[in-house]
Structures are given as structure tokens and as C-alpha cells.
Design a protein around this motif. Structure first.
Motif, PDB file in Angstrom:
ATOM      1  N   PHE A 175      40.897  27.432  40.115  1.00  0.00           N
ATOM      2  CA  PHE A 175      41.605  25.965  40.283  1.00  0.00           C
ATOM      3  C   PHE A 175      41.995  25.923  42.361  1.00  0.00           C
ATOM      4  O   PHE A 175      42.312  27.074  42.441  1.00  0.00           O
ATOM      5  CB  PHE A 175      42.576  25.786  39.477  1.00  0.00           C
ATOM      6  CG  PHE A 175      41.677  25.535  38.347  1.00  0.00           C
ATOM      7  CD1 PHE A 175      41.244  24.217  37.870  1.00  0.00           C
ATOM      8  CD2 PHE A 175      41.559  26.172  37.005  1.00  0.00           C
ATOM      9  CE1 PHE A 175      40.872  24.235  35.846  1.00  0.00           C
ATOM     10  CE2 PHE A 175      40.924  26.569  35.758  1.00  0.00           C
ATOM     11  CZ  PHE A 175      41.349  25.276  35.011  1.00  0.00           C
ATOM     12  N   TRP A 227      47.466  22.810  43.170  1.00  0.00           N
ATOM     13  CA  TRP A 227      48.202  22.786  42.453  1.00  0.00           C
ATOM     14  C   TRP A 227      50.104  22.111  42.570  1.00  0.00           C
ATOM     15  O   TRP A 227      50.745  21.521  43.788  1.00  0.00           O
ATOM     16  CB  TRP A 227      48.486  24.323  41.584  1.00  0.00           C
ATOM     17  CG  TRP A 227      49.612  25.021  43.288  1.00  0.00           C
ATOM     18  CD1 TRP A 227      50.143  24.499  43.741  1.00  0.00           C
ATOM     19  CD2 TRP A 227      49.186  26.472  42.984  1.00  0.00           C
ATOM     20  NE1 TRP A 227      50.358  25.520  44.719  1.00  0.00           N
ATOM     21  CE2 TRP A 227      50.062  26.982  44.028  1.00  0.00           C
ATOM     22  CE3 TRP A 227      48.304  27.321  42.119  1.00  0.00           C
ATOM     23  CZ2 TRP A 227      50.218  28.348  44.881  1.00  0.00           C
ATOM     24  CZ3 TRP A 227      48.844  29.028  42.481  1.00  0.00           C
ATOM     25  CH2 TRP A 227      49.512  29.154  43.662  1.00  0.00           C
ATOM     26  N   ASN A 255      47.420  22.784  37.420  1.00  0.00           N
ATOM     27  CA  ASN A 255      46.323  23.263  38.094  1.00  0.00           C
ATOM     28  C   ASN A 255      46.026  22.147  38.941  1.00  0.00           C
ATOM     29  O   ASN A 255      46.069  20.869  38.657  1.00  0.00           O
ATOM     30  CB  ASN A 255      45.443  24.254  37.148  1.00  0.00           C
ATOM     31  CG  ASN A 255      45.909  25.873  36.966  1.00  0.00           C
ATOM     32  OD1 ASN A 255      45.971  26.219  38.038  1.00  0.00           O
ATOM     33  ND2 ASN A 255      45.437  25.852  35.963  1.00  0.00           N
ATOM     34  N   THR A 279      42.095  21.033  41.333  1.00  0.00           N
ATOM     35  CA  THR A 279      40.539  20.666  40.906  1.00  0.00           C
ATOM     36  C   THR A 279      40.169  22.164  40.705  1.00  0.00           C
ATOM     37  O   THR A 279      40.589  22.975  41.240  1.00  0.00           O
ATOM     38  CB  THR A 279      39.821  20.051  42.268  1.00  0.00           C
ATOM     39  OG1 THR A 279      40.532  18.603  42.440  1.00  0.00           O
ATOM     40  CG2 THR A 279      38.623  19.555  42.509  1.00  0.00           C
ATOM     41  N   PRO A 280      39.523  21.624  39.870  1.00  0.00           N
ATOM     42  CA  PRO A 280      39.038  22.792  39.117  1.00  0.00           C
ATOM     43  C   PRO A 280      37.381  23.559  40.059  1.00  0.00           C
ATOM     44  O   PRO A 280      36.252  21.888  40.528  1.00  0.00           O
ATOM     45  CB  PRO A 280      38.485  22.712  38.111  1.00  0.00           C
ATOM     46  CG  PRO A 280      37.889  21.051  37.914  1.00  0.00           C
ATOM     47  CD  PRO A 280      38.887  20.427  38.499  1.00  0.00           C
ATOM     48  N   ILE A 288      38.483  22.810  31.828  1.00  0.00           N
ATOM     49  CA  ILE A 288      38.842  22.025  32.457  1.00  0.00           C
ATOM     50  C   ILE A 288      39.195  20.298  32.365  1.00  0.00           C
ATOM     51  O   ILE A 288      40.356  20.138  32.600  1.00  0.00           O
ATOM     52  CB  ILE A 288      37.567  21.895  33.548  1.00  0.00           C
ATOM     53  CG1 ILE A 288      36.844  22.526  33.861  1.00  0.00           C
ATOM     54  CG2 ILE A 288      37.291  20.304  34.036  1.00  0.00           C
ATOM     55  CD1 ILE A 288      35.604  23.167  34.775  1.00  0.00           C
ATOM     56  N   GLU A 291      43.215  21.245  31.238  1.00  0.00           N
ATOM     57  CA  GLU A 291      43.895  21.025  32.805  1.00  0.00           C
ATOM     58  C   GLU A 291      43.884  19.483  33.251  1.00  0.00           C
ATOM     59  O   GLU A 291      45.304  19.253  33.839  1.00  0.00           O
ATOM     60  CB  GLU A 291      43.430  22.052  33.828  1.00  0.00           C
ATOM     61  CG  GLU A 291      43.216  23.531  32.897  1.00  0.00           C
ATOM     62  CD  GLU A 291      44.338  24.680  32.782  1.00  0.00           C
ATOM     63  OE1 GLU A 291      45.663  23.943  33.482  1.00  0.00           O
ATOM     64  OE2 GLU A 291      44.846  24.890  31.892  1.00  0.00           O
TER      65      GLU A 291
END
Length: 316
Positions: free
Chosen positions: A176, A240, A252, A254-255, A298, A301
Motif C-alpha cells: 500500500f 496512509w 492504508n 492506495t493498494p 483490498i 482496507e
């Protein structure tokens, strides 16, 4: 002219005008009955057909521009003369090079259609239904040294990268975006300036940023980008969310998924485009296989981030 005669002429003019109007109306009716008039539904169908044709991805073919070892300077001069600055940028990007490293070129894959956005050449699927609920997603492909950005499953941007060399490979898997800094200093060498750095693994010090693209994986595990791409990702990505003291992670960013393996010592994948324009394409099935093991995390989160952001708004 006498008043009586004037009235007579006005009457005649009015009479002929009415006759002409009646004839025009009748002609229009006759044309409609005989089928000579435009058919609105046919026109609509024609417009729709054109629209569909425009949406089809253009079929790109590639030719080879060769730089002979003994005549490299003259070949480079010919390359600079034949193509505009924007076209050279596109060609170099497709061959994972920047202008600083164009001297490394030996054989370049040159497209017959030029698109400075690179979207016409995308090796990534245009839409991924599996990601429709994911607001933002980043991919880095080791096999073809390329990144892709998706919003709600729609590809919005892709481009070249230079990832970790064989002895310092970039970590694979789900990460992330953490923190970002407009100008960072490398922890490997303090002389290395890293513009638009976005960290994706805090303990390993992995991030993406602008740096040399030499046409192969060359970094110390980071993800190198062209300057324009680094700026775009820097502004686009979500980082984050920490607590006020900065010691606790609340949400978190962006994945990011790094996947696959490079053909170390083999032919550079983009050179295969010369003989097979779709040789670098990643299928939808392949992307789904990469995504599915990580999708639940994903989405969890993402939901957590939404709740944290909503809570912050309430506190304010």
C-alpha cells in the motif's frame, strides 16, 4: 401608380405565394411517401455505428529501427531527424527508455500510429470487472516492466518502468502507498535525488519515483518512472493515515500489486512487438488471477479508510 392597381398587384403576389407554398408542402409529402426523405431512425443507427467503430482499439503494427554498432551516431542522427520530439518520447517510452538513455538503444520497436498518452498501446485490459468496487489500484508488471492505474476497474493510465535488478529485485505481492515526498534522497547513495517519491514498503524502503529508464530492470528494488508519470502518480495516489502522533497506522493508502518475473538474460519483451503486436498483452484472466487472492483485503482496507476519513470529518 393608381391605388386600385397597387391593390391588384399585392393580391397577385399573395396569391402566387400561397400557390408556391402549397406545392412545396405537397412535394415534401410525396417524398416522404415514396421513401426519398431521410429516415431519422436510419440516421441514428448510422451515428451509433460510427461511435462503436471509434471505440475499437486501433490495430497497431511495429517496425524496427536499428542502431548498428559501428554507425550508432549516424543512426541516432537519422532517428532524431525522422521523428519529432513527441514521437521520439513515445518510441522511447514503449522501449522502456528515457531521452537520457536513448544512446543505449540497439533495436527500437516503432509504432505505425502515434499516441503520446500511450493508451493506444496498452498491454493491460481496458476494464477489469473484478475491480469495479475498488476506487484506485496500481499494478507493476515485472515481465513487461510496466505500470497501470485503475479507477473502479477502468484503466486510466499506464507507462514504462525500470524495476529492481536481478540482485536487488522488487518485492512481489500486495503493498500500500505509505508516505510521499516531492524530493527524496536515496538511502543507498546520498547523491541520488529521487523526485516525486511515493513509498510503498516502509521497512524495505521501496517506492516509485522518477529516475533513469535504461531499457531493462536496473534499480535497487525501487520502481523507476518517467518524470511526467512520476508527477502524475504523486498527485493521484492516496497515502496512509496516521494518528496525530504519527506512531499508529489508522488507514492504508492506495493498494499496489507487484507481480510476475522478468526474463533475465533473454530478449527484451517489447522487441517482440515487431513480429507480434500483442505479444506483451496481459489477458483479463491473468489479471483476475493476480487480483483475486488480494481482493478481500483490498476491499477491507478501503472500507476502513472510508470510516477513518468519515470519523475525521465528524471530529472537525
Amino acid at each position: 401608380m393608381p391605388a386600385d392597381l397597387m391593390k391588384h398587384f399585392r393580391f397577385l403576389n399573395l396569391f402566387f405565394a400561397i400557390i408556391i407554398l402549397a406545392v412545396l408542402v405537397q412535394c415534401k409529402k410525396d417524398n416522404h411517401i415514396s421513401g426519398n426523405a431521410k429516415n431519422p431512425s436510419s440516421e441514428t443507427i448510422k451515428n451509433d455505428t460510427v461511435k462503436k467503430v471509434e471505440e475499437i482499439k486501433p490495430q497497431i503494427t511495429y517496425s524496427a529501427f536499428i542502431f548498428p554498432t559501428k554507425k550508432k551516431d549516424s543512426a541516432m542522427a537519422a532517428f532524431n531527424k525522422e521523428f519529432s520530439e513527441e514521437e521520439r518520447y513515445t518510441i522511447l517510452a514503449l522501449n522502456r527508455l528515457d531521452s537520457k538513455n536513448k544512446w543505449r538503444a540497439d533495436t527500437l520497436a516503432v509504432p505505425d500510429i502515434f499516441d503520446h498518452t500511450l493508451m493506444a498501446y496498452s498491454p493491460f485490459p481496458k476494464n477489469i470487472e473484478t475491480l469495479k468496487e475498488v476506487k484506485k489500484m496500481v499494478f507493476f508488471s515485472y515481465p513487461i516492466q510496466a505500470y497501470a492505474l485503475y479507477e473502479s476497474g477502468k484503466l486510466i493510465k499506464w507507462g514504462p518502468t525500470s524495476m529492481g535488478k536481478k540482485s536487488a529485485q522488487t518485492k512481489r505481492g500486495l503493498m500500500f502507498a505509505n508516505w510521499k515526498k516531492e524530493l527524496a534522497i536515496s538511502t543507498v547513495d546520498s547523491d541520488w535525488k529521487l523526485p516525486f517519491n511515493v513509498n510503498v514498503h516502509n521497512t524495505l524502503g521501496i517506492g516509485w519515483h522518477q529516475y533513469d529508464l535504461p531499457g531493462f530492470p536496473a534499480s535497487h528494488s525501487c520502481l523507476r518512472l518517467l518524470m511526467d508519470d512520476a508527477k502524475y502518480l504523486y498527485n493521484w495516489v492516496d497515502t496512509w493515515i496516521l494518528n496525530k502522533g504519527g506512531a499508529t497506522l489508522k488507514a492504508n493508502g492506495t493498494p499496489v500489486i507487484v507481480f510476475g518475473d522478468y526474463q533475465w538474460g533473454g530478449k527484451k519483451p517489447w522487441k517482440n512487438l515487431i513480429n507480434n503486436p500483442v505479444s506483451n498483452d496481459i489477458s483479463l484472466d491473468e489479471m483476475n488471477e493476480i487480483i483475486k487472492p488480494h481482493l478481500n483485503k483490498i476491499l477491507r482496507e478501503q472500507k476502513n479508510r472510508e470510516e477513518v476519513e468519515a470519523g475525521s470529518l465528524v471530529e472537525e
